[in-house]
Design a protein around this motif. Structure first.
Motif, short mmCIF file in Angstrom:
data_model
loop_
_atom_site.label_atom_id
_atom_site.label_comp_id
_atom_site.label_asym_id
_atom_site.label_seq_id
_atom_site.Cartn_x
_atom_site.Cartn_y
_atom_site.Cartn_z
N ASP A 118 -2.22 0.70 -3.11
CA ASP A 118 -1.05 -0.10 -2.72
C ASP A 118 -1.11 -0.53 -1.26
O ASP A 118 -0.65 -1.61 -0.91
CB ASP A 118 0.24 0.68 -2.97
CG ASP A 118 0.49 0.97 -4.43
OD1 ASP A 118 -0.11 0.27 -5.28
OD2 ASP A 118 1.27 1.88 -4.73
N ILE A 119 -1.68 0.29 -0.41
CA ILE A 119 -1.69 0.02 1.03
C ILE A 119 -2.94 -0.73 1.49
O ILE A 119 -2.96 -1.33 2.56
CB ILE A 119 -1.52 1.34 1.83
CG1 ILE A 119 -1.11 1.09 3.27
CG2 ILE A 119 -2.79 2.15 1.82
CD1 ILE A 119 0.32 0.77 3.45
N CYS A 120 -3.97 -0.74 0.68
CA CYS A 120 -5.25 -1.33 1.07
C CYS A 120 -5.18 -2.86 1.06
O CYS A 120 -5.20 -3.49 0.00
CB CYS A 120 -6.38 -0.85 0.16
SG CYS A 120 -8.00 -1.45 0.65
N GLU A 121 -5.08 -3.44 2.26
CA GLU A 121 -4.93 -4.89 2.37
C GLU A 121 -6.14 -5.67 1.86
O GLU A 121 -5.97 -6.66 1.14
CB GLU A 121 -4.61 -5.26 3.81
CG GLU A 121 -4.12 -6.68 3.94
CD GLU A 121 -3.60 -6.96 5.33
OE1 GLU A 121 -4.07 -7.94 5.94
OE2 GLU A 121 -2.75 -6.20 5.81
N PRO A 122 -7.36 -5.27 2.18
CA PRO A 122 -8.49 -6.04 1.64
C PRO A 122 -8.80 -5.71 0.17
O PRO A 122 -9.74 -6.22 -0.39
CB PRO A 122 -9.66 -5.64 2.54
CG PRO A 122 -9.30 -4.33 3.11
CD PRO A 122 -7.80 -4.29 3.19
N GLN A 123 -7.98 -4.87 -0.44
CA GLN A 123 -8.14 -4.45 -1.82
C GLN A 123 -9.52 -3.87 -2.10
O GLN A 123 -10.12 -4.10 -3.15
CB GLN A 123 -7.83 -5.61 -2.77
CG GLN A 123 -6.39 -6.06 -2.66
CD GLN A 123 -6.07 -7.18 -3.60
OE1 GLN A 123 -6.91 -7.99 -3.96
NE2 GLN A 123 -4.81 -7.26 -4.01
N ALA A 152 -3.34 7.98 5.67
CA ALA A 152 -2.03 8.62 5.76
C ALA A 152 -1.29 8.72 4.43
O ALA A 152 -0.68 9.75 4.16
CB ALA A 152 -1.18 7.91 6.80
N PRO A 153 -1.29 7.70 3.58
CA PRO A 153 -0.52 7.82 2.34
C PRO A 153 -1.12 8.76 1.30
O PRO A 153 -0.43 9.16 0.38
CB PRO A 153 -0.46 6.40 1.79
CG PRO A 153 -1.39 5.58 2.56
CD PRO A 153 -1.79 6.35 3.78
N CYS A 154 -2.37 9.14 1.44
CA CYS A 154 -3.01 10.00 0.44
C CYS A 154 -2.39 11.40 0.50
O CYS A 154 -2.54 12.11 1.50
CB CYS A 154 -4.52 10.09 0.68
SG CYS A 154 -5.35 11.11 -0.57
#
Length: 171
Positions: A118-123, A152-154
């Motif tokens: 969800d947070i990974c901008e370059p997917q 951080a979100p992990c």
């Protein structure tokens, strides 16, 4: 009990395999360790210029990256602030750092989680639903910028960053 006892490895932690590996030290984008060691004056201008507050000076007053829950946006503010020609902004990619996913990912235990995707901008992180029972996170290393947004979100700290230069896999 000695003052530094909390920093030492206990027998119980050793026997339970609770040995934490040292955190690798990363130099900022557009630099490498040799350049930082030879050119960084320790003035701290790049540290002060970083809007994400991810740069700090190490014990030798050389700049290093310490993500601490933030990410690198590759804004080049650090490079613009440096008068010592430590940064080479023509370097592509900015650094050969990529994410790595360990076997402690919650999906491997059958627990649904996709916070990193969800947070990974370059997917670069994607859910592969073909792996049973819950799927698996796949990393597209060609798309990964090594920004650190996924760390951080992990909830299980299953994601780390790895510098390809440290493994002899030049970018």
């Amino acid at each position: 009990m000695p003052a530094n006892a909390s920093n030492s490895l206990t027998r119980r932690d050793f026997l339970r395999s609770r040995i934490s590996a040292p955190v690798p030290e990363f130099r900022p984008p557009w630099t490498d360790d040799a350049t930082v060691q030879s050119r960084c004056t320790g003035c701290g201008d790049c540290v002060d210029a970083c809007p994400q507050n991810i740069l700090e000076l190490d014990e030798n007053r050389h700049v290093r990256v310490s993500l601490r829950g933030a990410e690198c946006t590759f804004c080049k503010a650090c490079a613009d602030a440096c008068d010592a020609s430590v940064f080479d902004t023509e370097q592509t990619p900015p650094w050969p750092v990529v994410a790595e996913i360990s076997g402690t990912c919650l999906l491997a235990a059958g627990i649904a989680c996709q916070l990193c995707t969800d947070i990974c901008e370059p997917q670069a992180l994607r859910l592969d639903p073909d792996v049973r029972p819950m799927g698996r996170i796949r990393l597209e290393t060609a798309s990964c910028t090594g920004c650190g947004a996924c760390l951080a979100p992990c909830p299980n700290t299953a994601i780390t960053l790895s510098d390809r230069r440290m493994k002899g896999l030049a970018a």
